[in-house]
Design an enzyme around this catalytic site. Structure first.
Site, PDB file in Angstrom:
ATOM      1  N   ARG A  29       0.882  -1.183   0.000  1.00  0.00           N
ATOM      2  CA  ARG A  29       0.000   0.000   0.000  1.00  0.00           C
ATOM      3  C   ARG A  29       0.910   1.220   0.000  1.00  0.00           C
ATOM      4  O   ARG A  29       1.704   1.412   0.932  1.00  0.00           O
ATOM      5  CB  ARG A  29      -0.926   0.003   1.218  1.00  0.00           C
ATOM      6  CG  ARG A  29      -1.603   1.342   1.423  1.00  0.00           C
ATOM      7  CD  ARG A  29      -2.723   1.299   2.420  1.00  0.00           C
ATOM      8  NE  ARG A  29      -3.882   0.597   1.883  1.00  0.00           N
ATOM      9  CZ  ARG A  29      -5.115   0.719   2.357  1.00  0.00           C
ATOM     10  NH1 ARG A  29      -5.355   1.505   3.379  1.00  0.00           N
ATOM     11  NH2 ARG A  29      -6.103   0.052   1.818  1.00  0.00           N
TER      12      ARG A  29
ATOM     13  N   HIS B  38      -7.302   0.573  -6.608  1.00  0.00           N
ATOM     14  CA  HIS B  38      -7.548  -0.249  -5.410  1.00  0.00           C
ATOM     15  C   HIS B  38      -8.227  -1.540  -5.885  1.00  0.00           C
ATOM     16  O   HIS B  38      -9.421  -1.761  -5.650  1.00  0.00           O
ATOM     17  CB  HIS B  38      -8.431   0.522  -4.425  1.00  0.00           C
ATOM     18  CG  HIS B  38      -8.375   0.012  -3.014  1.00  0.00           C
ATOM     19  ND1 HIS B  38      -7.692  -1.138  -2.652  1.00  0.00           N
ATOM     20  CD2 HIS B  38      -8.941   0.488  -1.867  1.00  0.00           C
ATOM     21  CE1 HIS B  38      -7.830  -1.327  -1.345  1.00  0.00           C
ATOM     22  NE2 HIS B  38      -8.575  -0.360  -0.849  1.00  0.00           N
TER      23      HIS B  38
ATOM     24  N   GLN C 189     -10.219  -3.949  -3.488  1.00  0.00           N
ATOM     25  CA  GLN C 189     -11.508  -3.397  -3.068  1.00  0.00           C
ATOM     26  C   GLN C 189     -12.563  -3.623  -4.143  1.00  0.00           C
ATOM     27  O   GLN C 189     -13.675  -4.091  -3.859  1.00  0.00           O
ATOM     28  CB  GLN C 189     -11.360  -1.897  -2.783  1.00  0.00           C
ATOM     29  CG  GLN C 189     -12.630  -1.254  -2.280  1.00  0.00           C
ATOM     30  CD  GLN C 189     -13.047  -1.796  -0.919  1.00  0.00           C
ATOM     31  OE1 GLN C 189     -12.251  -1.786   0.016  1.00  0.00           O
ATOM     32  NE2 GLN C 189     -14.275  -2.281  -0.795  1.00  0.00           N
TER      33      GLN C 189
ATOM     34  N   ASP D 120     -17.321   6.960  -1.754  1.00  0.00           N
ATOM     35  CA  ASP D 120     -16.077   6.829  -0.984  1.00  0.00           C
ATOM     36  C   ASP D 120     -15.793   8.200  -0.373  1.00  0.00           C
ATOM     37  O   ASP D 120     -16.399   9.209  -0.765  1.00  0.00           O
ATOM     38  CB  ASP D 120     -14.935   6.390  -1.926  1.00  0.00           C
ATOM     39  CG  ASP D 120     -13.649   6.069  -1.175  1.00  0.00           C
ATOM     40  OD1 ASP D 120     -13.669   5.967   0.070  1.00  0.00           O
ATOM     41  OD2 ASP D 120     -12.596   5.923  -1.843  1.00  0.00           O
TER      42      ASP D 120
ATOM     43  N   CYS E 268     -16.619   1.707   0.446  1.00  0.00           N
ATOM     44  CA  CYS E 268     -15.461   0.835   0.725  1.00  0.00           C
ATOM     45  C   CYS E 268     -14.978   0.975   2.159  1.00  0.00           C
ATOM     46  O   CYS E 268     -14.234   0.128   2.634  1.00  0.00           O
ATOM     47  CB  CYS E 268     -14.346   1.123  -0.259  1.00  0.00           C
ATOM     48  SG  CYS E 268     -13.799   2.830  -0.221  1.00  0.00           S
TER      49      CYS E 268
ATOM     50  N   ARG F 254     -13.621  -8.544   1.563  1.00  0.00           N
ATOM     51  CA  ARG F 254     -12.186  -8.300   1.325  1.00  0.00           C
ATOM     52  C   ARG F 254     -11.388  -9.535   1.745  1.00  0.00           C
ATOM     53  O   ARG F 254     -10.482  -9.983   1.040  1.00  0.00           O
ATOM     54  CB  ARG F 254     -11.709  -7.073   2.128  1.00  0.00           C
ATOM     55  CG  ARG F 254     -12.228  -5.730   1.658  1.00  0.00           C
ATOM     56  CD  ARG F 254     -11.636  -5.304   0.333  1.00  0.00           C
ATOM     57  NE  ARG F 254     -10.180  -5.268   0.362  1.00  0.00           N
ATOM     58  CZ  ARG F 254      -9.450  -4.224   0.794  1.00  0.00           C
ATOM     59  NH1 ARG F 254     -10.047  -3.123   1.218  1.00  0.00           N
ATOM     60  NH2 ARG F 254      -8.124  -4.258   0.790  1.00  0.00           N
TER      61      ARG F 254
END
Ligand code: CP
Length: 313
Positions: free
Chosen positions: A109, A136, A139, A231, A271, A299
């Protein structure tokens, strides 16, 4: 259990995967989830190690990857970007080569998406993008698995994304186009998703027979949507832009009023983490229409399937 073999070594963006590969990952995800729910786990990654490099904060990604690799009989190493030698100038190339001598997979990340690309090119083991400024993928895959387990199909499903055209939006757009889901993005002009990603996704959507619409009108976007997604407006690292973004995005908030303009049976996605009463009303997030915690749970299951596909020899 059928572990899919993927054509690419890494998962850097959703576009590394074909439709068939995503569907194979989802079939494995469903099996792993059903087994985990009854306490059954599989040692597909017995004694394998996953290095997890975090240059940004995380709750879901960190816990779901670490728990997931443990479920699979392996071991995760949490590497804070501030603690390893990357921060003191060791290059990405050297770091990736060294880690490849120790571990069987690397999850990263980071900020710049180029860092993930460089890591993937330099490592000899699989590299998984756990979020960059542009993408991402884990996700988006968890989100579309969440839709798939409810709908059992993608054809004719419409997702509306309302708000900032950020990394999550980019990955949702790529994944929707590959899977053949109609997607509408409602956002201000200056916060549109990446134009290169949109152009490529339009070509992919033409092949899969789905639509991709960018609009300024959140009501138009939600009108026929089965799923309404948002988001946070201020992504990690964008704190200096907060005031300008909040002003520009003010009308792109998911409220009960906005939901009333669309289908009565639409579901709300996010998310997480959410900034309650900023991009989404707290009451909407807590309502029966919200499936945000299913997304968060998935996830774990989707990433287990991804790790099996990439790391199991
Ligand atoms: N959605 C997501 O990636 O959550 P974290 O930032 O908590 O990992």
């Amino acid at each position: 259990m059928n572990i899919p073999k993927l054509k690419n070594k890494d998962l850097v963006t959703v576009s590394d995967l074909s439709r068939d590969e995503i569907m194979a990952i989802f079939r494995l995800t469903a099996r792993l989830k059903a087994d985990a729910r009854r306490g059954k786990h599989h040692d597909f990654l017995y004694r394998k190690s996953l290095a997890m490099i975090f240059e940004k904060s995380s709750t879901r990604t960190r816990v779901s990857f670490e728990t997931g690799v443990t479920h699979l009989g392996g071991h995760a190493l949490f590497l804070d970007g501030n603690d390893i030698q990357l921060r003191r100038g060791e290059t990405i190339v050297d770091t990736a080569k060294v880690l490849s001598r120790y571990v069987d997979g690397i999850m990263i990340r980071t900020f710049s998406h180029d860092n993930v690309v460089k890591f993937a090119r330099s490592a000899t083991v699989p590299v998984i993008n756990g979020l960059s400024d542009e993408h991402h993928p884990c996700q988006a895959l968890a989100d579309f698995f969440t839709i798939y387990e409810r709908e059992k199909k993608f054809r004719g499903i419409h997702l509306a994304y309302i708000g900032d055209g950020n990394n999550v939006a980019n990955s949702l757009i790529q994944c929707a186009a590959i899977l053949g889901i109609n997607i509408s993005i409602a956002c201000p002009k200056q916060y549109e998703p990446d134009s290169f990603i949109v152009d490529n996704a339009r070509a992919e959507a033409a092949r899969s027979g789905s639509s991709l619409v960018i609009t300024r009108d959140p009501e138009a976007a939600v009108k026929n949507a089965h799923y309404i997604y948002t988001d946070v407006w201020i992504s990690m690292g964008e704190e200096k832009k907060a005031a300008a973004k909040k002003k520009a995005l003010a009308k792109y908030k998911i409220t009960r009023e906005l939901l009333a303009k669309g289908r009565a049976d639409s579901r709300v996605m996010h998310c997480l983490p959410a900034h309650r009463d900023e991009e989404i009303e707290g009451a909407v997030l807590d309502s029966g229409r919200s499936i945000v915690f299913d997304e968060a749970e998935n996830r774990l299951h989707v990433q287990k399937a991804i790790m099996c596909a990439l790391m199991k020899k």
